[in-house]
Every structure is written in C-alpha cells, then in structure tokens.
Scaffold this motif. Structure first.
Motif, PDB file in Angstrom:
ATOM      1  N   PHE A  19       0.794  -1.231   0.000  1.00  0.00           N
ATOM      2  CA  PHE A  19       0.000   0.000   0.000  1.00  0.00           C
ATOM      3  C   PHE A  19       0.828   1.284   0.000  1.00  0.00           C
ATOM      4  O   PHE A  19       0.260   2.378  -0.058  1.00  0.00           O
ATOM      5  N   VAL A  20       2.152   1.184   0.094  1.00  0.00           N
ATOM      6  CA  VAL A  20       3.004   2.379   0.112  1.00  0.00           C
ATOM      7  C   VAL A  20       4.146   2.236  -0.887  1.00  0.00           C
ATOM      8  O   VAL A  20       4.483   1.134  -1.314  1.00  0.00           O
ATOM      9  N   HIS A  21       4.727   3.370  -1.242  1.00  0.00           N
ATOM     10  CA  HIS A  21       5.894   3.397  -2.116  1.00  0.00           C
ATOM     11  C   HIS A  21       7.186   3.297  -1.304  1.00  0.00           C
ATOM     12  O   HIS A  21       7.255   3.782  -0.170  1.00  0.00           O
ATOM     13  N   ARG A  22       8.192   2.702  -1.905  1.00  0.00           N
ATOM     14  CA  ARG A  22       9.568   2.878  -1.433  1.00  0.00           C
ATOM     15  C   ARG A  22      10.056   4.153  -2.109  1.00  0.00           C
ATOM     16  O   ARG A  22      10.410   4.155  -3.289  1.00  0.00           O
ATOM     17  N   THR A  23      10.041   5.252  -1.392  1.00  0.00           N
ATOM     18  CA  THR A  23      10.255   6.560  -2.012  1.00  0.00           C
ATOM     19  C   THR A  23      11.730   6.782  -2.352  1.00  0.00           C
ATOM     20  O   THR A  23      12.621   6.250  -1.684  1.00  0.00           O
ATOM     21  N   LYS A  48       2.409   7.615  -1.324  1.00  0.00           N
ATOM     22  CA  LYS A  48       0.963   7.504  -1.511  1.00  0.00           C
ATOM     23  C   LYS A  48       0.273   8.580  -0.672  1.00  0.00           C
ATOM     24  O   LYS A  48       0.671   8.851   0.454  1.00  0.00           O
ATOM     25  N   ALA A  49      -0.751   9.192  -1.242  1.00  0.00           N
ATOM     26  CA  ALA A  49      -1.501  10.273  -0.594  1.00  0.00           C
ATOM     27  C   ALA A  49      -0.620  11.477  -0.280  1.00  0.00           C
ATOM     28  O   ALA A  49      -1.029  12.381   0.443  1.00  0.00           O
ATOM     29  N   ARG A  55       2.263   5.666   5.742  1.00  0.00           N
ATOM     30  CA  ARG A  55       2.889   4.490   6.360  1.00  0.00           C
ATOM     31  C   ARG A  55       2.195   4.121   7.673  1.00  0.00           C
ATOM     32  O   ARG A  55       1.733   2.995   7.863  1.00  0.00           O
ATOM     33  N   GLY A  56       2.133   5.091   8.597  1.00  0.00           N
ATOM     34  CA  GLY A  56       1.519   4.817   9.889  1.00  0.00           C
ATOM     35  C   GLY A  56       0.033   4.537   9.784  1.00  0.00           C
ATOM     36  O   GLY A  56      -0.496   3.650  10.469  1.00  0.00           O
TER      37      GLY A  56
END
Length: 315
Positions: A19-23, A48-49, A55-56
C-alpha cells in the motif's frame, strides 16, 4: 503505554508494503555547496496520498480486526494524517471521519474527501479539536487512530528511516521535522536499533517551538494554537512521542518563517519537486546551523507534498 519495538517496525514494513511506495532519495550539488554537507533527501512527498503518514495510517488500518474495521476509523488532523487515514481506509473499504481545523488548507480538506473520508470542522486549537473529536467517536464508535501518539502509527513511520539507511550508506545524521513527533519517534525507533551511531536532529518552526522548549526543559510544554506557515507542525508532543524525543534525539533546532520559506523555494528550484512548508524546516535548520553539519553525510526527510499551489507562501 506500549512502546513500539524494532519487531513492530519489521511487522509494519511487511504489512504495509502493498500500500506504500519505497520513495526515492534525491541529491543536489548546489544544496550540498550551500550547506557544506552531503545532503540526501528522502522524498516522502512522493509517497501515496502525498505524505509519509500513509505508512503509519496503513499500518493502523490493516492491523485492525474485522470487528474493529467494521466500525471504521476516525482521527483529528490538520491535514496529512487525515488524508492518509482516508486513503488507507478506502483501500480496506471502511469508513473514515476526520476532524480538521476550519483554517486547514482547502487542498487538504479536498484530499480527505477525495479518498472517501468525511470532514468535520473545528476551531484551530488543540482544545477545540479534541472536544469535537470526542463527539464524533461517541456517535460513530469508530477506532481512534491518533495522528502520532499511537504505537501502530509510530511503527509505520519507522519504516521510512529503515529504507533510507538501505538506500544511503554511511550516514552521519538524519534530520526530520517535528510537530507531534510521529516521524521523529519512528526515526528514533529504527535508528536506535539499526544505526545507533547516527545523530538524530529534529527541526521546528520558531513560531511553534514547543518541542524545542520541551527538550530544553525536560518535560512536555504545549502550545494550544501556534501560528506558522508550516501548518503540519502545529501540534504538541504527547507521552509516547516524548519518550522517543527525550531518550534518542540529539538536539532540536528552529527556523524562522522567512528561513522556512527560503528553504522551501530552494528545494522547489533545485530538486524540482513539490513539497509543503513543513518539509522545508529541516533544510532551513541545516543552513542556519552549517557548522554542525559541515562535512557530514546527512539524511533529510521531506515529509509531504500536499500544498495548495494557489496559496504558496512566497505569494
């Protein structure tokens, strides 16, 4: 009070990975020359968003039991946490209610609604925010996901610095903005275990410097309604984030409104990225305290990019 551990961070990393990117990490020769240091910008504005808080929020939402999830989630937020919680709740298909100050940027209110969340407005003070929020929870029975004083949230934020030390070797220090202390706490959680030699600096606006004053006094000092262009950093420390700040942070530096806006302009111009005023505070404090960072390899966390482009602070 449950204090999250490295195992909580590792579990969060696995839980939120879909659900998140490795930025990415960006660098700039010009910014290195201006600071006298090697700066490595961890770009959570590309998350994301649009913020690290995905993340949290994702860790909290996807860690809920089915019974908890059915009642939905709720929070109070000046913007990014509410947006990110709405994003995560939308991915799980559950309702989300966000109490926001009426003065919060319209772009952030629109973002919450865009992800399917419901916005309930309050006055721009911690007292009003918490009172209105209590009414929302009483009506909905939703699971409270605090913007930062929540072990699930801190464990999720801790995954950011875990990525950073994999992406950049031999760092000497990491600098992150501080408001309530969620990102700084997550950074402390990870680095105190995986890279205990790194120094951790927090960066704060002079006009919302309660964390700085708390750090110097040795106990939490709260401001009810500070006023700063860095709208994401107006909230006070709480007991859980204070634990990490007082035990693991090397120092807290502050920057003026003018210095924050100048740093924001520099990042826009030199890194060619959109980021919000709160994210510029670390660079502002590095440039202000050049002697501390000169010759060092420094990770700089750019926390978010949800800015109202019609109301840029230099206009």
């Amino acid at each position: 009070m449950y204090i999250p551990t490295l195992n909580d961070m590792l579990a969060a990393r696995e839980r939120i990975s879909p659900f998140v990117h490795r930025t990415p990490v960006l660098t700039s020769r010009i910014l290195n020359e201006l600071s006298g240091a090697e700066l490595f910008f961890k770009c959570e504005n590309l998350q994301k968003a649009g913020a690290f808080k995905a993340r949290g929020a994702s860790n909290a939402v996807f860690g809920l039991s089915e019974e908890q999830a059915r009642r939905g989630v709720a929070t109070h937020s000046s913007g990014n946490h509410g947006t990110c919680l709405s994003y995560a709740a939308g991915r799980r298909g559950i309702p989300c209610t966000v109490v926001m100050p009426r003065t919060a940027p319209q772009a952030k209110k629109d973002a919450v609604k865009g992800y399917g969340g419901t916005v309930v407005e309050c006055e721009p003070s911690t007292t009003s925010r918490e009172a209105v929020f209590a009414e929302v929870v009483a009506k909905t029975g939703a699971e409270f996901v605090h913007p930062y004083n929540d072990h699930r949230v801190i464990a999720g934020q801790a995954t950011c610095s875990a990525e950073l030390i994999e992406q950049v070797e031999n760092l000497d220090a990491v600098v992150a903005p501080i408001g309530g202390g969620g990102m700084v706490s997550g950074t402390c959680l990870t680095l105190s275990s995986l890279a205990p030699h790194l120094k951790i600096y927090a960066a704060e606006p002079e006009q919302a410097d309660d964390a700085y004053r708390s750090f110097k006094a040795g106990h939490i000092i709260s401001d009810d309604a500070p006023d700063t262009v860095a709208d994401g950093l107006k909230v006070p420390l709480k007991d859980l984030t204070w634990h990490f700040v007082r035990n693991f942070v090397t120092d807290i530096h502050t920057a003026s409104e003018h210095e924050i806006v100048d740093a924001m302009k520099l990042i826009w111009k030199r890194l060619k990225i959109v980021m919000e005023p709160s994210s510029a505070v670390p660079l502002a404090t590095i440039l202000k305290n050049r002697e501390i960072f000169a010759g060092k390899r420094v990770g700089v966390i750019i926390t978010g990019g949800n800015v109202d482009v019609d109301k840029l602070p230099w206009n």
